[in-house]
Design a protein around this motif. Structure first.
Motif, PDB file in Angstrom:
ATOM      1  N   ARG A   3       0.860  -1.184   0.000  1.00 51.74           N
ATOM      2  CA  ARG A   3       0.000   0.000   0.000  1.00 51.74           C
ATOM      3  C   ARG A   3       0.890   1.225   0.000  1.00 51.74           C
ATOM      4  O   ARG A   3       1.835   1.302   0.764  1.00 51.74           O
ATOM      5  CB  ARG A   3      -0.895   0.031   1.228  1.00 51.74           C
ATOM      6  N   LEU A   4       0.586   2.173  -0.849  1.00 55.05           N
ATOM      7  CA  LEU A   4       1.341   3.411  -0.913  1.00 55.05           C
ATOM      8  C   LEU A   4       0.762   4.368   0.115  1.00 55.05           C
ATOM      9  O   LEU A   4      -0.419   4.672   0.086  1.00 55.05           O
ATOM     10  CB  LEU A   4       1.238   4.020  -2.317  1.00 55.05           C
ATOM     11  N   MET A   5       1.573   4.782   1.044  1.00 57.11           N
ATOM     12  CA  MET A   5       1.125   5.693   2.074  1.00 57.11           C
ATOM     13  C   MET A   5       1.721   7.063   1.810  1.00 57.11           C
ATOM     14  O   MET A   5       2.866   7.322   2.151  1.00 57.11           O
ATOM     15  CB  MET A   5       1.558   5.204   3.452  1.00 57.11           C
ATOM     16  N   MET A  31       7.745  10.306  -6.725  1.00 56.40           N
ATOM     17  CA  MET A  31       8.634   9.364  -7.389  1.00 56.40           C
ATOM     18  C   MET A  31       9.505   8.641  -6.358  1.00 56.40           C
ATOM     19  O   MET A  31       9.666   7.418  -6.402  1.00 56.40           O
ATOM     20  CB  MET A  31       9.509  10.128  -8.395  1.00 56.40           C
ATOM     21  N   CYS A  32      10.025   9.376  -5.415  1.00 60.11           N
ATOM     22  CA  CYS A  32      10.869   8.802  -4.365  1.00 60.11           C
ATOM     23  C   CYS A  32      10.069   7.815  -3.513  1.00 60.11           C
ATOM     24  O   CYS A  32      10.547   6.721  -3.200  1.00 60.11           O
ATOM     25  CB  CYS A  32      11.436   9.928  -3.506  1.00 60.11           C
ATOM     26  N   ARG A  33       8.858   8.190  -3.153  1.00 58.98           N
ATOM     27  CA  ARG A  33       8.010   7.305  -2.351  1.00 58.98           C
ATOM     28  C   ARG A  33       7.677   6.019  -3.099  1.00 58.98           C
ATOM     29  O   ARG A  33       7.663   4.940  -2.516  1.00 58.98           O
ATOM     30  CB  ARG A  33       6.727   8.010  -1.933  1.00 58.98           C
ATOM     31  N   LEU A  34       7.418   6.126  -4.394  1.00 56.42           N
ATOM     32  CA  LEU A  34       7.129   4.938  -5.191  1.00 56.42           C
ATOM     33  C   LEU A  34       8.339   4.015  -5.252  1.00 56.42           C
ATOM     34  O   LEU A  34       8.220   2.806  -5.096  1.00 56.42           O
ATOM     35  CB  LEU A  34       6.701   5.328  -6.609  1.00 56.42           C
ATOM     36  N   LYS A  35       9.506   4.596  -5.484  1.00 53.53           N
ATOM     37  CA  LYS A  35      10.725   3.789  -5.559  1.00 53.53           C
ATOM     38  C   LYS A  35      10.998   3.096  -4.231  1.00 53.53           C
ATOM     39  O   LYS A  35      11.356   1.927  -4.184  1.00 53.53           O
ATOM     40  CB  LYS A  35      11.913   4.656  -5.967  1.00 53.53           C
ATOM     41  N   CYS A  36      10.835   3.824  -3.125  1.00 47.19           N
ATOM     42  CA  CYS A  36      11.064   3.246  -1.797  1.00 47.19           C
ATOM     43  C   CYS A  36      10.059   2.140  -1.502  1.00 47.19           C
ATOM     44  O   CYS A  36      10.408   1.116  -0.935  1.00 47.19           O
ATOM     45  CB  CYS A  36      10.973   4.322  -0.717  1.00 47.19           C
ATOM     46  N   MET A  37       8.838   2.340  -1.906  1.00 48.61           N
ATOM     47  CA  MET A  37       7.790   1.376  -1.644  1.00 48.61           C
ATOM     48  C   MET A  37       8.110   0.022  -2.273  1.00 48.61           C
ATOM     49  O   MET A  37       7.828  -1.018  -1.696  1.00 48.61           O
ATOM     50  CB  MET A  37       6.466   1.901  -2.203  1.00 48.61           C
ATOM     51  N   LEU A  59      -6.726   2.605 -19.052  1.00 48.26           N
ATOM     52  CA  LEU A  59      -6.801   2.247 -17.643  1.00 48.26           C
ATOM     53  C   LEU A  59      -6.139   0.887 -17.414  1.00 48.26           C
ATOM     54  O   LEU A  59      -5.456   0.686 -16.411  1.00 48.26           O
ATOM     55  CB  LEU A  59      -8.258   2.209 -17.172  1.00 48.26           C
ATOM     56  N   ASP A  60      -6.295  -0.020 -18.361  1.00 46.47           N
ATOM     57  CA  ASP A  60      -5.684  -1.338 -18.236  1.00 46.47           C
ATOM     58  C   ASP A  60      -4.163  -1.243 -18.111  1.00 46.47           C
ATOM     59  O   ASP A  60      -3.564  -1.903 -17.271  1.00 46.47           O
ATOM     60  CB  ASP A  60      -6.078  -2.215 -19.426  1.00 46.47           C
ATOM     61  N   ARG A  61      -3.550  -0.401 -18.936  1.00 49.77           N
ATOM     62  CA  ARG A  61      -2.087  -0.222 -18.844  1.00 49.77           C
ATOM     63  C   ARG A  61      -1.688   0.352 -17.492  1.00 49.77           C
ATOM     64  O   ARG A  61      -0.683  -0.042 -16.913  1.00 49.77           O
ATOM     65  CB  ARG A  61      -1.575   0.699 -19.947  1.00 49.77           C
ATOM     66  N   LEU A  62      -2.464   1.292 -17.014  1.00 49.67           N
ATOM     67  CA  LEU A  62      -2.190   1.899 -15.712  1.00 49.67           C
ATOM     68  C   LEU A  62      -2.250   0.843 -14.611  1.00 49.67           C
ATOM     69  O   LEU A  62      -1.354   0.752 -13.776  1.00 49.67           O
ATOM     70  CB  LEU A  62      -3.198   3.018 -15.433  1.00 49.67           C
ATOM     71  N   LEU A  63      -3.284   0.012 -14.634  1.00 50.11           N
ATOM     72  CA  LEU A  63      -3.481  -0.976 -13.580  1.00 50.11           C
ATOM     73  C   LEU A  63      -2.482  -2.134 -13.661  1.00 50.11           C
ATOM     74  O   LEU A  63      -2.209  -2.780 -12.651  1.00 50.11           O
ATOM     75  CB  LEU A  63      -4.912  -1.523 -13.614  1.00 50.11           C
ATOM     76  N   ARG A  64      -1.938  -2.397 -14.835  1.00 49.47           N
ATOM     77  CA  ARG A  64      -0.958  -3.483 -14.990  1.00 49.47           C
ATOM     78  C   ARG A  64       0.438  -3.068 -14.524  1.00 49.47           C
ATOM     79  O   ARG A  64       1.302  -3.906 -14.338  1.00 49.47           O
ATOM     80  CB  ARG A  64      -0.890  -3.961 -16.434  1.00 49.47           C
ATOM     81  N   SER A  65       0.657  -1.777 -14.346  1.00 48.97           N
ATOM     82  CA  SER A  65       1.941  -1.282 -13.853  1.00 48.97           C
ATOM     83  C   SER A  65       1.870  -1.155 -12.339  1.00 48.97           C
ATOM     84  O   SER A  65       0.963  -0.510 -11.806  1.00 48.97           O
ATOM     85  CB  SER A  65       2.228   0.096 -14.471  1.00 48.97           C
ATOM     86  N   ALA A  70      -0.198   1.878  -7.902  1.00 53.35           N
ATOM     87  CA  ALA A  70       0.057   2.552  -6.621  1.00 53.35           C
ATOM     88  C   ALA A  70      -0.248   4.046  -6.715  1.00 53.35           C
ATOM     89  O   ALA A  70      -0.847   4.624  -5.803  1.00 53.35           O
ATOM     90  CB  ALA A  70       1.504   2.335  -6.194  1.00 53.35           C
ATOM     91  N   THR A  71       0.130   4.672  -7.819  1.00 57.00           N
ATOM     92  CA  THR A  71      -0.116   6.106  -8.001  1.00 57.00           C
ATOM     93  C   THR A  71      -1.609   6.382  -8.136  1.00 57.00           C
ATOM     94  O   THR A  71      -2.143   7.322  -7.528  1.00 57.00           O
ATOM     95  CB  THR A  71       0.645   6.626  -9.232  1.00 57.00           C
TER      96      THR A  71
END
Length: 184
Positions: A3-5, A31-37, A59-65, A70-71
């Protein structure tokens, strides 16, 4: 499931478009939070400008990443409208169940949490679909939430996804990745 907090108040994403420095810092922070997560992940997938731009195609491409998902979830939480993505993801997990006992227990929980009228994370579906799920939860199958999941996906695709693409959050992330690529 990760979970991205992100601790941004929603108003921070409504910045004026002229304040480039704040916008770039916002993008770098996200970007930093995503990388750390995902730093403990076994797959060394990098967050790149090209991949992030690809999210806008569907939306499918977004959800597959993993970064896209997370974003998007973070964006929806900031808008207080994350019940749809949570329901959709819960249904994806539900479809992986093989035990009839676990399926029955999980179906009831999903119904109580997302489908039942006045539930804590009630999704926006029509009465007919809600009643059909209510009946099918008694003897659940892998497909008992499929119709509701299609409806919710359509709502996200038509409403939440376009708002996400126009959001300061997404634009800031793109700007920050572009600036990093230029410094390269």
């Amino acid at each position: 499931m990760h979970r991205l907090m992100v601790q941004y108040p929603p108003t921070q994403f409504n910045m004026a478009g002229n304040d480039g420095e704040k916008s770039q810092n916002l993008g770098k922070n996200l970007m930093c939070r995503l990388k750390c997560m995902f730093s403990d992940s076994s797959a060394p997938e990098r967050l790149s400008l090209e991949d992030t731009q690809q999210w806008a195609h569907s939306l499918d491409r977004l959800l597959r990443s993993k970064y896209g998902l997370a974003t998007f979830r973070t964006f929806l939480k900031l808008e207080y409208s994350d019940e749809n993505i949570e329901f959709w993801l819960t249904c994806e997990d539900y479809k992986k169940l093989t035990s009839a006992h676990k399926m029955t227990a999980r179906a009831k929980k999903i119904f109580e949490q997302f489908v039942k009228a006045e539930s804590s994370k009630e999704i926006n579906i029509d009465y007919h679909t809600r009643e059909e799920i209510k009946r099918s939860v008694r003897k659940p199958t892998v497909q008992c939430f499929d119709e509701a999941q299609k409806i919710v996906y359509g709502l996200m695709e038509r409403d939440s996804f376009p708002r996400f693409l126009r959001s300061e959050m997404y634009k800031s992330l793109l700007e920050s990745l572009a600036a990093d690529a230029e410094q390269g």
